[in-house]
Write a protein that holds these residues in place. Structure first.
Motif, PDB file in Angstrom:
ATOM      1  N   GLY A 103       0.800  -1.226   0.000  1.00  0.00           N
ATOM      2  CA  GLY A 103       0.000   0.000   0.000  1.00  0.00           C
ATOM      3  C   GLY A 103       0.824   1.263   0.000  1.00  0.00           C
ATOM      4  N   GLU A 104       0.406   2.228   0.834  1.00  0.00           N
ATOM      5  CA  GLU A 104       1.051   3.544   0.903  1.00  0.00           C
ATOM      6  C   GLU A 104       2.476   3.470   1.453  1.00  0.00           C
ATOM      7  OE1 GLU A 104      -0.158   6.707  -0.034  1.00  0.00           O
ATOM      8  OE2 GLU A 104      -1.570   5.409  -1.083  1.00  0.00           O
ATOM      9  N   ALA A 105       2.810   2.393   2.143  1.00  0.00           N
ATOM     10  CA  ALA A 105       4.155   2.258   2.713  1.00  0.00           C
ATOM     11  C   ALA A 105       5.220   2.261   1.619  1.00  0.00           C
ATOM     12  CB  ALA A 105       4.251   0.974   3.530  1.00  0.00           C
ATOM     13  N   ALA A 106       4.840   1.929   0.384  1.00  0.00           N
ATOM     14  CA  ALA A 106       5.799   1.908  -0.727  1.00  0.00           C
ATOM     15  C   ALA A 106       6.406   3.290  -0.962  1.00  0.00           C
ATOM     16  CB  ALA A 106       5.115   1.412  -1.996  1.00  0.00           C
ATOM     17  N   ASN A 107       5.692   4.357  -0.576  1.00  0.00           N
ATOM     18  CA  ASN A 107       6.204   5.720  -0.751  1.00  0.00           C
ATOM     19  C   ASN A 107       7.421   6.002   0.120  1.00  0.00           C
ATOM     20  OD1 ASN A 107       4.221   6.377  -2.607  1.00  0.00           O
ATOM     21  ND2 ASN A 107       2.818   7.084  -1.024  1.00  0.00           N
ATOM     22  N   ILE A 166       2.490  -4.604   6.300  1.00  0.00           N
ATOM     23  CA  ILE A 166       3.840  -4.283   6.754  1.00  0.00           C
ATOM     24  C   ILE A 166       3.780  -3.020   7.604  1.00  0.00           C
ATOM     25  CG2 ILE A 166       4.863  -5.319   4.692  1.00  0.00           C
ATOM     26  CD1 ILE A 166       5.763  -2.498   3.911  1.00  0.00           C
ATOM     27  N   GLU A 167       4.678  -2.945   8.565  1.00  0.00           N
ATOM     28  CA  GLU A 167       4.791  -1.775   9.432  1.00  0.00           C
ATOM     29  C   GLU A 167       6.185  -1.185   9.251  1.00  0.00           C
ATOM     30  OE1 GLU A 167       4.209  -3.217  13.387  1.00  0.00           O
ATOM     31  OE2 GLU A 167       2.059  -3.506  13.115  1.00  0.00           O
ATOM     32  N   THR A 217       6.070   8.336   8.397  1.00  0.00           N
ATOM     33  CA  THR A 217       5.553   7.320   7.477  1.00  0.00           C
ATOM     34  C   THR A 217       4.055   7.092   7.646  1.00  0.00           C
ATOM     35  OG1 THR A 217       6.097   5.552   9.022  1.00  0.00           O
ATOM     36  CG2 THR A 217       7.753   6.100   7.341  1.00  0.00           C
ATOM     37  N   ARG A 218       3.461   7.554   8.735  1.00  0.00           N
ATOM     38  CA  ARG A 218       2.031   7.327   8.955  1.00  0.00           C
ATOM     39  C   ARG A 218       1.170   8.257   8.111  1.00  0.00           C
ATOM     40  NH1 ARG A 218       2.957   7.831  15.250  1.00  0.00           N
ATOM     41  NH2 ARG A 218       4.063   9.568  14.332  1.00  0.00           N
TER      42      ARG A 218
END
Length: 185
Positions: A99-103, A123-124, A176-177
Motif C-alpha cells: 500500500g502507501e508504505a511503498a512511498n 507491513i509496518e 511514514t504514517r
C-alpha cells in the motif's frame, strides 16, 4: 480459542473466515442484564473498521500472526521482495498489501512484515524515515519556515509538502504514517 475476557489491543481474531485486529475494547457491566464486551475491530486485509459486541465469556477464535523484522530488497513489478533477517528466506509481498508504505521504502530498509499461515497481511515501517529531496522548486530570499509549504519529490518518488527553505539534495525526516515533513535530517 480465547474468551472475550482475554481480548487486548492488537490481538487478531478469526471471525467468519476473515482476520480482524482488536483496535479497542471495553468490558461493560450494566446494572441490569449480563455483562458484555464492546469492541472496535479493523479488518487486517481491507482496513474496514466495525464495532462488534460480544457477550462476556463468549469464545472467539484467535489467529496466529507472525511478525518478523525483514529487510526490503527490491521491487519486482507490482510486488516487493523482503528478506527475513534471521533465516535469510525471501518472501514476495503483493503491492496491494504494501500500500502507501511503498512511498517510504528504500532498498535495505527494515520493516516488520506480519504473516498468517505464510500469507503476508501487512507491513509496518518505522514511524519516520530519512529521505533525500530529488526535486523541489528553488526557494527565494526571505523564505522562512512560517511562510507556507511547497511540494518536494523525494528519492522514493513520493511527494511531500515541505517548508519553502528546503532545497534539492537535502535530507529530510518524513512521518511514514501520514507523509508529514518532520524536519531536516
Amino acid at each position: 480459542m480465547a474468551s472475550t475476557n482475554d481480548l487486548k489491543n492488537g490481538l487478531v481474531l478469526n471471525l467468519d473466515g476473515e482476520l480482524w485486529a482488536v483496535v479497542e475494547f471495553q468490558h461493560v457491566k450494566p446494572g441490569k442484564g449480563g455483562a458484555f464486551v464492546r469492541t472496535t475491530l479493523k479488518n487486517v486485509l481491507s482496513g474496514k473498521v466495525v464495532d462488534k459486541t460480544f457477550n462476556a465469556g463468549t469464545k472467539v477464535e484467535t489467529a496466529t500472526v507472525d511478525k518478523r523484522t525483514m529487510q526490503y530488497l527490491y521491487a519486482d513489478g507490482e510486488d516487493y521482495v523482503f528478506m527475513d533477517l534471521e533465516t535469510f528466506d525471501q518472501i514476495t509481498v503483493p503491492g496491494g498489501t504494501v500500500g502507501e508504505a511503498a512511498n517510504y521504502l528504500l532498498p535495505e530498509a527494515e520493516a516488520t512484515v506480519a504473516t498468517h499461515e505464510g500469507v503476508p497481511l501487512y507491513i509496518e515501517l518505522p514511524t519516520s524515515v530519512v529521505l533525500e529531496v530529488t526535486y523541489t522548486e528553488p526557494g527565494l530570499q526571505g523564505d522562512r519556515s512560517t511562510g507556507g509549504n511547497k511540494p518536494a519529490t523525494v528519492e522514493t518518488g513520493a511527494t511531500v509538502p515541505v517548508p519553502l527553505f528546503i532545497t534539492t539534495g537535502e535530507k529530510i525526516k518524513v512521518d511514514t504514517r501520514d507523509g508529514r515533513y518532520l524536519g531536516r535530517a
